[in-house]
Write an enzyme that holds these catalytic residues in place. Sequence first.
Site: not given
Ligand SMILES: O=C(O)[C@H](O)CO
Length: 335
Positions: A242, A271, A298, A300
Amino acid sequence: MSGNQSRPKVVVTHWIHDEVVALLERYGEVVVNETRETLPRAEILRRARDAQALMAFMPDHVDEEFLTACPRLRVVSAALKGYDNFDVDACTRHGVQLTIVPDILTVPTAELALGLLLSLTRHLHEGDHFMRSGGFQGWRPHFYGTALTGRTVGIVGMGAVGRALARRLSGFDVDILYADRLRLDPAKETSLSASYTPFEELLERSDIIFPLLPLTPQTLHLFDAACLARMQRGAILVNVGRGSLVDEEAVAAALQSGQLAGYAADVFEMEDWARPDHPRQVPQVLLDDTTHTCFTPHLGSAVDEFRLAIELEAAHNIIQTLQGQKPAGAINCPR
Ligand SMILES: O=C(O)[C@H](O)CO
């Protein structure tokens, strides 16, 4: 459209795959965001004010105000793992079931973390830009980077993503340290080739650090100026957890002074909507420093089959709740 007793209204705040829409349509009247953009909050509230179920995503901020405006909601199904933008207590008070999808992002996020690290240490993004800008005339003694072999990597937070990352890093011939509240059992440590290390010591010994903790009041700005100063001079930080685990202004200052040699990130303080003081943009000084930073928007879990699986699990959490069952991804016990 409005929800009624027999056909509950399900609002999906972002684009999802057609097969997930089709699944949800078997159970209710589905209103989905057909664009690939985030809708204004007022528009989401307009759609959700008479809805029984909401499928929500990272840019959504479900708080007291949101829940008050949507009094018929029974379930908020967050298609994500890190639910720091969702007020769990407010959901519980409003009798709303909050659910998450905890595991599916593990592998793609660990893979992306490695990709960011390699891009930063071997100047992949700069090399690509150089090629496209027409500068390539053949080999030159430039873009010298840093090898991973022989380095010490610190993982802060040895949850599912931390362990998946450790498994992938072990092929790079690095020493892996990890810090966490709980120590893994010895067999797990051995299988991951990871050594339990107190946080302060990890900071001092690691060449590369991955913060992989949930964002909480305790971890907010864990990597602040004081923490960055304890790291080895010239260390690298890679953040796929984060944004607000780090203080981006402090990171920018540490890059400028040379205390940090690099910062790669997939997540950004802007965010973290639940923080009233969250920055509205990524600091320009970080964006301008293309030599010492590498960023992705973002991504991931942004692998098609994994996103589909996340959406399907989020849809099942909605269906289970609407059918009066305890959903698999429940994280609260609403009254
Ligand atoms: O925590 C999560 O699933 C991702 O970072 C956001 O889509």
